[in-house]
Design a protein around this motif. Sequence first.
Motif, PDB file in Angstrom:
ATOM      1  N   MET A 122      29.383 -78.105  35.920  1.00 27.06           N
ATOM      2  CA  MET A 122      28.009 -77.923  36.403  1.00 27.06           C
ATOM      3  C   MET A 122      27.396 -76.696  35.720  1.00 27.06           C
ATOM      4  SD  MET A 122      26.937 -80.151  38.818  1.00 27.06           S
ATOM      5  CE  MET A 122      25.890 -79.361  40.055  1.00 27.06           C
ATOM      6  N   THR A 123      26.306 -76.917  34.966  1.00 23.84           N
ATOM      7  CA  THR A 123      25.622 -75.817  34.286  1.00 23.84           C
ATOM      8  C   THR A 123      24.593 -75.185  35.208  1.00 23.84           C
ATOM      9  OG1 THR A 123      23.866 -77.252  33.467  1.00 23.84           O
ATOM     10  CG2 THR A 123      25.851 -77.071  32.094  1.00 23.84           C
ATOM     11  N   VAL A 124      24.048 -74.056  34.764  1.00 22.42           N
ATOM     12  CA  VAL A 124      23.004 -73.373  35.527  1.00 22.42           C
ATOM     13  C   VAL A 124      21.813 -74.307  35.745  1.00 22.42           C
ATOM     14  CG1 VAL A 124      21.331 -71.481  35.491  1.00 22.42           C
ATOM     15  CG2 VAL A 124      23.694 -71.070  34.767  1.00 22.42           C
ATOM     16  N   TYR A 125      21.473 -75.065  34.695  1.00 22.43           N
ATOM     17  CA  TYR A 125      20.333 -75.975  34.810  1.00 22.43           C
ATOM     18  C   TYR A 125      20.576 -77.044  35.868  1.00 22.43           C
ATOM     19  CZ  TYR A 125      16.729 -79.348  33.538  1.00 22.43           C
ATOM     20  OH  TYR A 125      15.671 -80.215  33.577  1.00 22.43           O
ATOM     21  N   GLN A 126      21.793 -77.567  35.932  1.00 24.36           N
ATOM     22  CA  GLN A 126      22.108 -78.558  36.958  1.00 24.36           C
ATOM     23  C   GLN A 126      21.973 -77.962  38.360  1.00 24.36           C
ATOM     24  OE1 GLN A 126      25.724 -79.662  34.472  1.00 24.36           O
ATOM     25  NE2 GLN A 126      25.609 -81.442  35.807  1.00 24.36           N
ATOM     26  N   ARG A 181       9.136 -95.494  26.582  1.00 21.60           N
ATOM     27  CA  ARG A 181       8.861 -95.040  25.216  1.00 21.60           C
ATOM     28  C   ARG A 181       9.257 -93.588  24.983  1.00 21.60           C
ATOM     29  NH1 ARG A 181       2.695 -96.799  24.374  1.00 21.60           N
ATOM     30  NH2 ARG A 181       2.675 -96.163  26.564  1.00 21.60           N
ATOM     31  N   TYR A 182       9.189 -92.776  26.011  1.00 22.26           N
ATOM     32  CA  TYR A 182       9.512 -91.361  25.854  1.00 22.26           C
ATOM     33  C   TYR A 182      10.995 -91.071  26.100  1.00 22.26           C
ATOM     34  CZ  TYR A 182       9.250 -91.510  30.974  1.00 22.26           C
ATOM     35  OH  TYR A 182       9.443 -91.825  32.289  1.00 22.26           O
ATOM     36  N   ALA A 183      11.816 -92.114  26.240  1.00 21.41           N
ATOM     37  CA  ALA A 183      13.214 -91.938  26.653  1.00 21.41           C
ATOM     38  C   ALA A 183      14.004 -91.066  25.681  1.00 21.41           C
ATOM     39  CB  ALA A 183      13.888 -93.304  26.802  1.00 21.41           C
ATOM     40  N   ASP A 184      13.886 -91.328  24.371  1.00 18.86           N
ATOM     41  CA  ASP A 184      14.707 -90.590  23.404  1.00 18.86           C
ATOM     42  C   ASP A 184      14.404 -89.099  23.429  1.00 18.86           C
ATOM     43  OD1 ASP A 184      15.958 -92.898  22.645  1.00 18.86           O
ATOM     44  OD2 ASP A 184      14.637 -93.277  20.929  1.00 18.86           O
ATOM     45  N   LYS A 185      13.120 -88.755  23.466  1.00 19.60           N
ATOM     46  CA  LYS A 185      12.755 -87.337  23.504  1.00 19.60           C
ATOM     47  C   LYS A 185      13.227 -86.680  24.802  1.00 19.60           C
ATOM     48  CE  LYS A 185       8.696 -87.568  20.486  1.00 19.60           C
ATOM     49  NZ  LYS A 185       7.223 -87.352  20.378  1.00 19.60           N
ATOM     50  N   ALA A 186      13.056 -87.398  25.905  1.00 20.92           N
ATOM     51  CA  ALA A 186      13.464 -86.845  27.190  1.00 20.92           C
ATOM     52  C   ALA A 186      14.977 -86.647  27.248  1.00 20.92           C
ATOM     53  CB  ALA A 186      13.008 -87.758  28.330  1.00 20.92           C
ATOM     54  N   LEU A 187      15.738 -87.613  26.733  1.00 21.68           N
ATOM     55  CA  LEU A 187      17.195 -87.505  26.722  1.00 21.68           C
ATOM     56  C   LEU A 187      17.660 -86.353  25.839  1.00 21.68           C
ATOM     57  CD1 LEU A 187      18.114 -91.289  26.541  1.00 21.68           C
ATOM     58  CD2 LEU A 187      18.730 -89.734  28.396  1.00 21.68           C
ATOM     59  N   ALA A 188      17.009 -86.195  24.697  1.00 20.45           N
ATOM     60  CA  ALA A 188      17.373 -85.092  23.806  1.00 20.45           C
ATOM     61  C   ALA A 188      17.102 -83.745  24.468  1.00 20.45           C
ATOM     62  CB  ALA A 188      16.591 -85.209  22.497  1.00 20.45           C
ATOM     63  N   ILE A 209      17.037 -83.107  27.711  1.00 20.49           N
ATOM     64  CA  ILE A 209      18.020 -82.895  28.776  1.00 20.49           C
ATOM     65  C   ILE A 209      19.378 -82.548  28.179  1.00 20.49           C
ATOM     66  CG2 ILE A 209      19.271 -84.014  30.664  1.00 20.49           C
ATOM     67  CD1 ILE A 209      16.731 -85.710  31.127  1.00 20.49           C
ATOM     68  N   ALA A 210      19.740 -83.225  27.091  1.00 19.31           N
ATOM     69  CA  ALA A 210      21.023 -82.968  26.442  1.00 19.31           C
ATOM     70  C   ALA A 210      21.113 -81.517  25.984  1.00 19.31           C
ATOM     71  CB  ALA A 210      21.214 -83.908  25.267  1.00 19.31           C
ATOM     72  N   LYS A 211      20.014 -81.002  25.461  1.00 19.80           N
ATOM     73  CA  LYS A 211      19.991 -79.616  24.989  1.00 19.80           C
ATOM     74  C   LYS A 211      20.191 -78.641  26.143  1.00 19.80           C
ATOM     75  CE  LYS A 211      17.148 -76.367  22.344  1.00 19.80           C
ATOM     76  NZ  LYS A 211      15.854 -76.170  21.632  1.00 19.80           N
ATOM     77  N   ARG A 212      19.600 -78.967  27.287  1.00 17.94           N
ATOM     78  CA  ARG A 212      19.703 -78.068  28.443  1.00 17.94           C
ATOM     79  C   ARG A 212      21.070 -78.138  29.108  1.00 17.94           C
ATOM     80  NH1 ARG A 212      13.964 -78.890  31.732  1.00 17.94           N
ATOM     81  NH2 ARG A 212      12.618 -77.817  30.243  1.00 17.94           N
ATOM     82  N   VAL A 213      21.651 -79.322  29.100  1.00 24.74           N
ATOM     83  CA  VAL A 213      22.883 -79.523  29.858  1.00 24.74           C
ATOM     84  C   VAL A 213      24.118 -79.550  28.968  1.00 24.74           C
ATOM     85  CG1 VAL A 213      24.073 -81.078  31.461  1.00 24.74           C
ATOM     86  CG2 VAL A 213      21.610 -80.751  31.633  1.00 24.74           C
ATOM     87  N   GLY A 214      23.962 -80.066  27.745  1.00 29.76           N
ATOM     88  CA  GLY A 214      25.088 -80.116  26.838  1.00 29.76           C
ATOM     89  C   GLY A 214      25.957 -81.348  27.010  1.00 29.76           C
ATOM     90  N   TYR A 215      25.390 -82.525  26.760  1.00 28.20           N
ATOM     91  CA  TYR A 215      26.169 -83.758  26.804  1.00 28.20           C
ATOM     92  C   TYR A 215      25.564 -84.741  25.815  1.00 28.20           C
ATOM     93  CZ  TYR A 215      22.660 -86.633  29.123  1.00 28.20           C
ATOM     94  OH  TYR A 215      21.533 -87.341  29.411  1.00 28.20           O
ATOM     95  N   ASP A 216      26.269 -85.803  25.539  1.00 29.57           N
ATOM     96  CA  ASP A 216      25.825 -86.802  24.570  1.00 29.57           C
ATOM     97  C   ASP A 216      25.090 -87.922  25.297  1.00 29.57           C
ATOM     98  OD1 ASP A 216      25.405 -88.675  22.660  1.00 29.57           O
ATOM     99  OD2 ASP A 216      27.491 -88.795  21.972  1.00 29.57           O
ATOM    100  N   PRO A 217      23.753 -87.963  25.236  1.00 30.47           N
ATOM    101  CA  PRO A 217      23.003 -88.977  25.979  1.00 30.47           C
ATOM    102  C   PRO A 217      23.275 -90.395  25.511  1.00 30.47           C
ATOM    103  CG  PRO A 217      21.585 -87.847  24.420  1.00 30.47           C
ATOM    104  CD  PRO A 217      22.888 -87.113  24.416  1.00 30.47           C
TER     105      PRO A 217
END
Length: 429
Positions: A1-5, A195-202, A204-212
């Motif tokens: 669990m990261t700070v962001y989570q 349509r915005y899924a890829d940008k949103a996933l990227a 979130i991935a940057k904030r949390v650190g996982y492979d979307p």
Amino acid sequence: MTVYQWLIVACAVLLNANDGFDVAAMSFVAANVEREFDLSGSVLGTVISATLVGMAIGALVIGRLADILGRRWTVVGSAVLSTVGMFLAATSQDVVQLGVWRVLTGIGVGGILASITVITSEFSSARWRGLAIGVYTAGYGVGAFLGGMAANGLQTEYGWRSVFFVGASVSVFIVLALAIITPESVQFLLTRRPRYADKALARIAKRVGYDPAKATVAQQVDESAPREASSRLSDLFTRKVIVATLLLWLAFFTVMFGFYFVNSWTPRLMGEAGMSDEQGVYIGMALAIGGTIGSVLYGVIAARIEREKLALAFLVISAIAIIAFVLSTAMLTIAMILGVVVGLLVNGCIAGMYSIAPTRYAASARGTGVGAALAVGRIGAILAPMFGGAMLDAGWTLIMLYASAAVMLLIGAVAVLLLRRIPEVGGAS
């Protein structure tokens, strides 16, 4: 669990605290509302239930929209709706206006809970999900306790309307925090692919650190689910989940009946036991303190014990504690202590149901499933205050009233016991 989570969990706590403040505030100001508008017990019970009617509508309708449009903005929009309703309740000049604005507030709160419960579950790791849900649920008790403090202080100086005005003012800042911090549901992005899924996933991935591309934050994506999955209410009645759906509905109905009866009527009913209005509020605050402890306690224990087994224990012990509490009302100190215990247990029951429900549906139908269960639960919550008022007018004693709540919790325990035998869906454990 990261700070962001954990920040996401913190937003959920703030939302639930706002819910607790609002719902408890109505019960704390009930005596003054009853006197000002010259209400019978049945009418007062209906007014108390007005918020819960709205919550049922919001949970079902907005929970459904969350699976179609996304959960982030349905949460923010619902919070705005709740805030407006609270402001308008502060302007009420008669009982009809108050009832209408309380329904509006409830629609917002119901929409919030249907979506934020799912988001909190999805952004929590499997190990810490029980604790995250427990902490989130504890927000209700914190808000209810603050509602009691506000009710005692503000009513004396400024009248009961000021309690709602203060709650609405605080809610504005919570809405801003939500808009800034709360992300879209990862599972929504992966299954619906807007349509915005890829940008949103990227992002979130940057904030949390996982492979979307592989998994959600909690690594809980049902990989067999189609990426263009659709969500329909009928999905809750397929052969795979229909029994779980019906048992969840029964459990939510009975648990919320008991929970809202105890929390909505206790401050008012303590007057029937010979206490003053102020002492009744103190008992209500004791319930809130216990509730805060109980939700977190459930979450801590849930990291080590099966969720359904733990919820079952909380339900059975809650029923016993409620009977002990009502038998102690002649002794204020003991009643306060047992009030904390009852609050601890019944809030733990709610935390249990919140942690169990998302695991019973695949990602594509999770918002609909949780929203529907909450909506059915709200029917129980609606009926509890109305039932209390009607039975009070009919001459029921305190022991009869509280025994009915205890019986409902025992029925919920039976539903959870049967639910234990049904496997979870989609790896959402």
